[in-house]
Design an enzyme around this catalytic site. Structure first.
Site, PDB file in Angstrom:
ATOM      1  N   GLU A 171     -12.690  -1.765   2.528  1.00  0.00           N
ATOM      2  CA  GLU A 171     -13.259  -1.528   3.866  1.00  0.00           C
ATOM      3  C   GLU A 171     -14.299  -0.407   3.866  1.00  0.00           C
ATOM      4  OE1 GLU A 171     -10.083  -1.064   6.703  1.00  0.00           O
ATOM      5  OE2 GLU A 171      -9.392  -3.130   6.446  1.00  0.00           O
ATOM      6  N   GLN A 203       1.598  -6.244   5.584  1.00  0.00           N
ATOM      7  CA  GLN A 203       1.973  -6.025   4.180  1.00  0.00           C
ATOM      8  C   GLN A 203       3.302  -6.725   3.891  1.00  0.00           C
ATOM      9  OE1 GLN A 203       1.498  -1.913   2.901  1.00  0.00           O
ATOM     10  NE2 GLN A 203      -0.316  -1.665   4.173  1.00  0.00           N
ATOM     11  N   TYR A 218      -6.546  -8.711  12.004  1.00  0.00           N
ATOM     12  CA  TYR A 218      -5.220  -8.577  12.604  1.00  0.00           C
ATOM     13  C   TYR A 218      -5.329  -8.998  14.070  1.00  0.00           C
ATOM     14  CZ  TYR A 218      -4.254  -5.651   8.522  1.00  0.00           C
ATOM     15  OH  TYR A 218      -4.103  -5.184   7.237  1.00  0.00           O
ATOM     16  N   GLU A 278      -6.360  -9.190   3.716  1.00  0.00           N
ATOM     17  CA  GLU A 278      -5.519  -8.540   4.732  1.00  0.00           C
ATOM     18  C   GLU A 278      -5.512  -9.433   5.956  1.00  0.00           C
ATOM     19  OE1 GLU A 278      -5.922  -4.431   5.812  1.00  0.00           O
ATOM     20  OE2 GLU A 278      -6.543  -3.835   3.794  1.00  0.00           O
ATOM     21  N   ASN A 327      -6.628   1.607   2.790  1.00  0.00           N
ATOM     22  CA  ASN A 327      -7.315   2.882   2.994  1.00  0.00           C
ATOM     23  C   ASN A 327      -6.880   3.941   1.992  1.00  0.00           C
ATOM     24  OD1 ASN A 327      -8.454   1.602   5.190  1.00  0.00           O
ATOM     25  ND2 ASN A 327      -7.247   2.693   6.725  1.00  0.00           N
ATOM     26  N   GLU A 338       0.845  -1.184   0.000  1.00  0.00           N
ATOM     27  CA  GLU A 338       0.000   0.000   0.000  1.00  0.00           C
ATOM     28  C   GLU A 338       0.883   1.236   0.000  1.00  0.00           C
ATOM     29  OE1 GLU A 338      -3.689   2.049   2.543  1.00  0.00           O
ATOM     30  OE2 GLU A 338      -2.878   0.101   3.132  1.00  0.00           O
TER      31      GLU A 338
END
Length: 515
Positions: free
Chosen positions: A184, A360, A255, A303, A83, A38
């Site tokens: 998201e 990531q 996460y 993710e 995001n 990202e």
């Protein structure tokens, strides 16, 4: 520690497993070993891209990082967010670099220079042998921008956007086959947050237009940002009600962390991940039944990782810097074991989880870390991901497991043994992935492998440490590394293996050559 939670089996520390070549769950989609880059922190600038670095190629990409990515055999990389994508104008990242605008990135309160954009990233991905999972902005943009980027990237030529790509020096189309419909979109932190109905309608229309430009693409609809969202799983049901016939996957994100320093509870968190997956599968199949559809929606767990070490320090980062250090979690040995547990969980659902992205890849909650102008090194979590990517390709097997269990603060009946197996018949390889959750004692695993009597033990790889908080750093990059001195024996089709306390284990078998 183990003494602080209730052991359910007082008789000792033994577990058993039965493997049979007839017990096949599913072929494993190699994209389950995908990752994510990202535009945030030093993932791009100072991560994969650093002109002037001693290892940089002619295009400014770090060669040392590229070597490590190739080592991981990452087949797929999600890009450019996250995001970030919900405020991103993809047109800013194409054309001559000296004319690209600098923009405020509202998602991460940074300054985006746009020196790396679509074409540069595609070039980098090709260099590391990875496909790209491209995300489109459905936060501040709409289906018009989505259909245009498909035309720019995938149409062969003869139209405005495809000819513009050619003018930028890329005569052949990029042929990106996998696309995320936003990111998201249920989150209040997201630019352009939408209700499930608002997003479902937007995603449905964008999907139609994108597939009209290129019918060969696959599309991922946004699921809930994480399982604890108050709208989960109604969000998935509503979104799929709108998009079912136009998309191919729905996303999951999660996460985990250990902020309370409760190792027993931390090691049990993948029970939550397992239940998350099962609930999304049930929701997908409910909408399938409701619509009387013959189509099955699969899952994109695009993710997943450990993320908690930098939550407080990241709150005080000065805004509007170029590539400030963000989410640079330094991973411990215990984090690596939990990553191994998460990989096993994904493999145990390989029949429906077809795509997954470790989030990531470089510097930002990542297996690879760098210093600007300096070295790159492998974090502790690099190794279970490496082992799974190398040896976890083929057919996921249904394992029959018996294990002692324990209770923790949030979970009941947590098995000390978490394991799965992968059979690669073409290569003549069988691999068992196993974690011992016990923090005090080794665990003896007895495995019935008589169905694989023509296979012999090749090696037993172990990742272990007496220090749960041990980590790898630039100064000491090899403090936590796997070894191949595991204690495993094979006789008469039966395996006996000692799994050290709190350890990640890879037990590999090779088919005997024909005489």
């Amino acid at each position: 520690m183990a003494s602080e939670h209730k052991a359910r089996v007082a008789s000792g520390h033994k577990a058993s497993m039965v493997l049979d070549r007839a017990y096949v769950l599913s072929e494993i989609d190699s994209r389950i070993y995908g990752s994510f880059i990202e535009h945030m922190g030093r993932a791009v600038y100072g991560g994969i891209y650093e002109p002037g670095h001693a290892s940089a190629d002619a295009d400014g990409f770090r060669g040392d990082v590229a070597d490590m990515v190739r080592e991981l055999r990452v087949p797929l990389v999600r890009y450019p967010g996250g995001n970030f994508v919900s405020g991103y104008n993809w047109e800013d990242g194409i054309g001559p670099k000296d004319s690209r605008p600098r923009r405020l990135d509202l998602a991460w309160r940074a300054l985006e220079t746009n020196q790396v954009g679509t074409n540069e990233f595609m070039q980098w991905a090709k260099n590391v042998n990875a496909e790209v999972m491209m995300a489109v902005n459905l936060g501040t943009r709409d289906l018009d921008a989505a259909r245009n980027i498909i035309e720019y990237c995938n149409h062969p030529g003869g139209t405005y956007w495809s000819d513009l790509r050619k003018a930028h020096g890329y005569s052949d189309p990029h042929n990106i086959k996998l696309w995320c419909l936003g990111n998201e979109m249920d989150g209040p932190w997201q630019i352009g947050q939408k209700t499930a109905d608002e997003y479902g309608r937007t995603a449905s229309e964008a999907a139609k237009a994108m597939k009209w430009v290129d019918p060969s693409i696959e599309l991922v609809a946004c699921g809930s940002s994480f399982r604890a969202m108050p709208t989960f799983p109604q969000w998935e049901a509503t979104v799929l009600d709108h998009t079912y016939e136009h998309v191919d996957y729905i996303s999951l994100h999660t996460y985990y962390g250990n902020p309370d320093n409760d190792i027993a509870n931390y090691l049990g968190r993948t029970l939550d991940m397992d239940e998350f997956i099962r609930t999304v599968i049930s929701t997908c199949d409910y909408i399938k039944a409701k619509k009387r559809s013959k189509k099955t929606i699969n899952l994109s767990f695009d993710e997943w990782n450990i993320w908690f070490h930098t939550l407080e320090s990241d709150k005080v980062i000065e805004p509007w810097q170029i590539a400030p250090p963000q989410l640079e979690d330094v991973y411990t040995f215990e984090d690596a074991v939990v990553v191994g547990l998460m990989l096993i969980t994904l493999l145990k659902h390989a029949d429906r989880v077809k795509i997954a992205c470790l989030a990531q890849l470089v510097n930002v909650i990542a297996p690879i870390m760098t210093e600007n102008g300096g070295p790159a090194w492998r974090q502790t979590i690099f190794y279970p991901f490496l082992h799974a990517s190398l040896y976890g390709r083929g057919m996921a097997l249904r394992t029959v497991v018996s294990s002692p269990v324990y209770d923790s603060k949030d979970f009941t009946d947590v098995p000390y043994l978490e394991s799965t197996a992968v059979w690669n018949e073409e290569n003549g390889e069988l691999t068992i992935f196993a974690v011992n959750r016990d923090t005090v004692n080794p665990l003896q695993l007895d495995c019935d492998l008589r169905s694989f009597e023509d296979y012999s033990l090749a090696e037993h790889l172990v990742l272990e440490s007496d220090d749960l908080k041990a980590c790898n750093t630039a100064a000491n990059p090899y403090r936590v590394v796997p070894h191949n001195r595991g204690e495993a024996e094979m006789s008469g089709g039966r395996l006996t293996v000692a799994l050290p306390k709190v350890s990640w284990n890879v037990i590999r078998f090779k088919k005997a050559a024909k005489q």
